[in-house]
Design a protein around this motif. Structure first.
Motif, PDB file in Angstrom:
ATOM      1  N   THR A 123     -21.173  54.562  17.997  1.00 23.90           N
ATOM      2  CA  THR A 123     -21.153  56.028  18.034  1.00 23.90           C
ATOM      3  C   THR A 123     -19.744  56.589  18.185  1.00 23.90           C
ATOM      4  OG1 THR A 123     -21.467  56.026  20.417  1.00 23.90           O
ATOM      5  CG2 THR A 123     -23.455  56.138  19.023  1.00 23.90           C
ATOM      6  N   MET A 124     -18.737  55.746  18.242  1.00 23.08           N
ATOM      7  CA  MET A 124     -17.370  56.220  18.460  1.00 23.08           C
ATOM      8  C   MET A 124     -16.810  56.853  17.193  1.00 23.08           C
ATOM      9  SD  MET A 124     -14.205  54.294  20.166  1.00 23.08           S
ATOM     10  CE  MET A 124     -14.179  55.148  21.705  1.00 23.08           C
ATOM     11  N   ASP A 125     -16.127  57.929  17.369  1.00 20.64           N
ATOM     12  CA  ASP A 125     -15.486  58.647  16.271  1.00 20.64           C
ATOM     13  C   ASP A 125     -14.291  57.828  15.784  1.00 20.64           C
ATOM     14  OD1 ASP A 125     -14.561  60.566  14.519  1.00 20.64           O
ATOM     15  OD2 ASP A 125     -13.576  61.731  16.113  1.00 20.64           O
ATOM     16  N   MET A 126     -14.266  57.448  14.515  1.00 24.42           N
ATOM     17  CA  MET A 126     -13.192  56.613  13.962  1.00 24.42           C
ATOM     18  C   MET A 126     -11.836  57.313  14.014  1.00 24.42           C
ATOM     19  SD  MET A 126     -14.184  53.711  13.489  1.00 24.42           S
ATOM     20  CE  MET A 126     -13.144  52.788  12.409  1.00 24.42           C
ATOM     21  N   ALA A 127     -11.805  58.599  13.856  1.00 24.92           N
ATOM     22  CA  ALA A 127     -10.538  59.345  13.919  1.00 24.92           C
ATOM     23  C   ALA A 127      -9.944  59.262  15.320  1.00 24.92           C
ATOM     24  CB  ALA A 127     -10.752  60.802  13.507  1.00 24.92           C
ATOM     25  N   SER A 128     -10.794  59.381  16.334  1.00 26.89           N
ATOM     26  CA  SER A 128     -10.325  59.265  17.722  1.00 26.89           C
ATOM     27  C   SER A 128      -9.819  57.857  17.999  1.00 26.89           C
ATOM     28  CB  SER A 128     -11.449  59.612  18.700  1.00 26.89           C
ATOM     29  OG  SER A 128     -11.846  60.944  18.542  1.00 26.89           O
ATOM     30  N   LEU A 129     -10.556  56.873  17.516  1.00 27.36           N
ATOM     31  CA  LEU A 129     -10.143  55.485  17.710  1.00 27.36           C
ATOM     32  C   LEU A 129      -8.802  55.226  17.025  1.00 27.36           C
ATOM     33  CD1 LEU A 129     -10.769  52.682  18.801  1.00 27.36           C
ATOM     34  CD2 LEU A 129     -12.050  52.215  16.702  1.00 27.36           C
ATOM     35  N   GLN A 130      -8.638  55.748  15.804  1.00 25.33           N
ATOM     36  CA  GLN A 130      -7.370  55.568  15.083  1.00 25.33           C
ATOM     37  C   GLN A 130      -6.219  56.249  15.832  1.00 25.33           C
ATOM     38  OE1 GLN A 130      -6.996  53.609  12.400  1.00 25.33           O
ATOM     39  NE2 GLN A 130      -4.816  53.952  12.595  1.00 25.33           N
TER      40      GLN A 130
END
Length: 194
Positions: free
Chosen positions: A15-22
């Motif tokens: 469920t993690m937002d990929m943009a936030s992770l990047q």
């Protein structure tokens, strides 16, 4: 189920937002780069400090001391001690090879300026076109070839000692400017208005 948390871990990043992770990964990478750069700068600074200390010790007066036991030598040592305790400008005279630079080193070593630089300059070895730049420095564009600002020997020796060997060999116009600097304690780089 031997590992009840396996499912939890597998689905943890679903469920993690990929943009936030990047963004987080980019920030972490930048932090690591900054830490590595700071570490490199600290090592470089320490290396340069050690090198400067080695140069200072190699040129320290302890390695080149004056020796003698005559009355004239004892009198010279007494005069060195007197002038070293002051901030006077000192003229050291004598024939070539008598040890004028040793006297300058001894004065510097006994002075309150001993922790500051001792800058030596052989004025006879300088071409007339470079004398003023070497002594007083210059600003960028002051003459052809002056691609950047440059501090002169007076600025490099600020707070320390400047030994000018063969000062009588300087052109008379430069000697007049030198006298002004010695009397007033102020200098002007070539091409500067300040």
């Amino acid at each position: 189920t031997p590992f009840p948390y396996t499912t939890l871990f597998r689905s943890r990043f679903d469920t993690m937002d990929m943009a936030s992770l990047q963004a987080f990964l980019s920030l972490a990478a930048a932090t690591v780069n900054v830490v590595e750069r700071i570490d490199t700068l600290a090592r470089t600074s320490e290396d340069e400090r050690r090198r400067a200390e080695a140069y200072r010790q190699a040129s320290s007066p302890g390695r080149r001391e004056m020796i003698g036991s005559s009355e004239a030598h004892k009198h010279l040592i007494e005069e060195i001690e007197v002038v070293a305790a002051s901030d006077l400008t000192v003229l050291i005279t004598g024939e070539t090879g008598v040890g004028k630079e040793l006297v300058a080193n001894a004065i510097h070593a006994l002075s309150s300026r001993s922790s500051k630089p001792l800058i030596s300059l052989n004025c006879a070895a300088l071409p007339d076109t470079l004398v003023e730049s070497e002594l007083f420095g210059h600003v960028r564009g002051a003459f052809s070839g002056a691609s950047s600002d440059r501090r002169g020997k007076f600025e490099l020796a600020d707070g320390g000692t400047l030994f000018l060997d063969e000062v009588g060999e300087l052109p008379l116009a430069v000697q007049a400017k030198l006298l002004r600097v010695l009397q007033n304690g102020q200098l002007q780089r070539i091409g500067s208005d300040h």
